[in-house]
Design a protein around this motif. Sequence first.
Motif, mmCIF file in Angstrom:
data_model
loop_
_atom_site.group_PDB
_atom_site.id
_atom_site.type_symbol
_atom_site.label_atom_id
_atom_site.label_comp_id
_atom_site.label_asym_id
_atom_site.label_seq_id
_atom_site.Cartn_x
_atom_site.Cartn_y
_atom_site.Cartn_z
ATOM 1 N N GLY A 99 45.813 44.980 29.059
ATOM 2 C CA GLY A 99 47.099 44.650 29.674
ATOM 3 C C GLY A 99 47.501 45.560 30.821
ATOM 4 O O GLY A 99 48.466 45.276 31.530
ATOM 5 N N GLU A 100 46.790 46.656 31.027
ATOM 6 C CA GLU A 100 47.139 47.586 32.101
ATOM 7 C C GLU A 100 46.726 47.006 33.451
ATOM 8 O O GLU A 100 45.680 46.375 33.577
ATOM 9 N N LYS A 101 47.568 47.269 34.461
ATOM 10 C CA LYS A 101 47.354 46.675 35.775
ATOM 11 C C LYS A 101 47.680 47.688 36.877
ATOM 12 O O LYS A 101 48.616 48.471 36.756
ATOM 13 N N ILE A 102 46.881 47.647 37.934
ATOM 14 C CA ILE A 102 47.198 48.375 39.159
ATOM 15 C C ILE A 102 47.776 47.330 40.106
ATOM 16 O O ILE A 102 47.093 46.368 40.462
ATOM 17 N N PRO A 103 49.039 47.449 40.495
ATOM 18 C CA PRO A 103 49.679 46.409 41.307
ATOM 19 C C PRO A 103 49.047 46.270 42.695
ATOM 20 O O PRO A 103 48.325 47.156 43.170
ATOM 21 N N GLU A 133 32.272 49.455 31.710
ATOM 22 C CA GLU A 133 32.529 48.902 30.378
ATOM 23 C C GLU A 133 33.731 47.976 30.443
ATOM 24 O O GLU A 133 34.677 48.224 31.187
ATOM 25 N N GLY A 134 33.722 46.904 29.643
ATOM 26 C CA GLY A 134 34.848 45.997 29.568
ATOM 27 C C GLY A 134 34.783 44.903 30.610
ATOM 28 O O GLY A 134 33.697 44.507 31.056
ATOM 29 N N GLU A 135 35.956 44.440 31.006
ATOM 30 C CA GLU A 135 36.084 43.348 31.976
ATOM 31 C C GLU A 135 37.389 43.533 32.734
ATOM 32 O O GLU A 135 38.413 43.826 32.132
ATOM 33 N N LEU A 136 37.338 43.366 34.051
ATOM 34 C CA LEU A 136 38.528 43.519 34.883
ATOM 35 C C LEU A 136 38.636 42.374 35.877
ATOM 36 O O LEU A 136 37.622 41.908 36.393
ATOM 37 N N GLU A 137 39.859 41.958 36.134
ATOM 38 C CA GLU A 137 40.090 40.978 37.193
ATOM 39 C C GLU A 137 40.530 41.735 38.445
ATOM 40 O O GLU A 137 41.486 42.501 38.411
ATOM 41 N N ASP A 149 41.643 36.022 47.011
ATOM 42 C CA ASP A 149 40.419 35.799 46.237
ATOM 43 C C ASP A 149 40.463 36.598 44.942
ATOM 44 O O ASP A 149 41.001 37.701 44.895
ATOM 45 N N SER A 150 39.843 36.035 43.897
ATOM 46 C CA SER A 150 39.803 36.690 42.598
ATOM 47 C C SER A 150 38.365 36.725 42.094
ATOM 48 O O SER A 150 37.610 35.774 42.286
ATOM 49 N N VAL A 151 38.002 37.831 41.445
ATOM 50 C CA VAL A 151 36.676 37.960 40.843
ATOM 51 C C VAL A 151 36.815 38.724 39.537
ATOM 52 O O VAL A 151 37.686 39.589 39.412
ATOM 53 N N THR A 152 35.988 38.364 38.559
ATOM 54 C CA THR A 152 35.960 39.089 37.299
ATOM 55 C C THR A 152 34.776 40.039 37.323
ATOM 56 O O THR A 152 33.633 39.610 37.480
ATOM 57 N N LEU A 153 35.082 41.321 37.185
ATOM 58 C CA LEU A 153 34.032 42.333 37.119
ATOM 59 C C LEU A 153 33.529 42.435 35.687
ATOM 60 O O LEU A 153 34.327 42.465 34.744
ATOM 61 N N GLU A 159 43.332 44.310 37.114
ATOM 62 C CA GLU A 159 44.007 44.106 35.832
ATOM 63 C C GLU A 159 43.003 43.940 34.707
ATOM 64 O O GLU A 159 41.999 43.248 34.851
ATOM 65 N N ASN A 160 43.318 44.584 33.584
ATOM 66 C CA ASN A 160 42.528 44.423 32.362
ATOM 67 C C ASN A 160 43.213 43.372 31.505
ATOM 68 O O ASN A 160 44.199 43.651 30.829
ATOM 69 N N LYS A 161 42.676 42.155 31.516
ATOM 70 C CA LYS A 161 43.235 41.064 30.718
ATOM 71 C C LYS A 161 42.535 40.926 29.371
ATOM 72 O O LYS A 161 42.893 40.070 28.573
ATOM 73 N N ALA A 162 41.534 41.744 29.125
ATOM 74 C CA ALA A 162 40.755 41.670 27.887
ATOM 75 C C ALA A 162 41.445 42.447 26.763
ATOM 76 O O ALA A 162 42.417 43.155 26.986
ATOM 77 N N ALA A 163 40.878 42.338 25.563
ATOM 78 C CA ALA A 163 41.451 42.988 24.385
ATOM 79 C C ALA A 163 40.903 44.393 24.144
ATOM 80 O O ALA A 163 41.278 45.045 23.175
ATOM 81 N N LYS A 164 39.991 44.864 25.005
ATOM 82 C CA LYS A 164 39.456 46.223 24.837
ATOM 83 C C LYS A 164 39.552 46.982 26.152
ATOM 84 O O LYS A 164 39.821 46.395 27.204
ATOM 85 N N ILE A 165 39.341 48.288 26.095
ATOM 86 C CA ILE A 165 39.465 49.096 27.302
ATOM 87 C C ILE A 165 38.393 48.713 28.325
ATOM 88 O O ILE A 165 37.354 48.153 27.973
#
Length: 102
Positions: free
Chosen positions: A38-42, A56-60, A66-70, A87-93
């Motif tokens: 849920g943490e986000k850099i605006p 590690e994990g997944e970030l948008e 444009d949007s990409v999922t890392l 933004e971390n939209k995933a359930a883990k860090i």
Amino acid sequence: MLKLTSLSDAPRVPFDLDGRIMFSSQKVEMVHLTLKPGEKIPMHSNPFEVVFYLLEGELELIVNSDSVTLIPDSTVHVGIDENRSLENKAAKIARVLVIKVF
């Protein structure tokens, strides 16, 4: 002379995120960021290039419109003065290296 920097000993970034400056010079800086779920850099821009390398994990990442999922072991380059958010939209860090090129 070699200088070893461990994550626990690296200086913290001067803003409210879990970020550590792993290396810094006049030409490049490498920052290790950990984003909680849920943490986000605006949305913001910077006067330098940036390369994101996801550990590690997944970030948008949104750059302009444009949007990409890392995903782990992927990189993306963002140019000078481009608007971006992360933004971390995933359930883990998520852990990402941010390489700033001056």
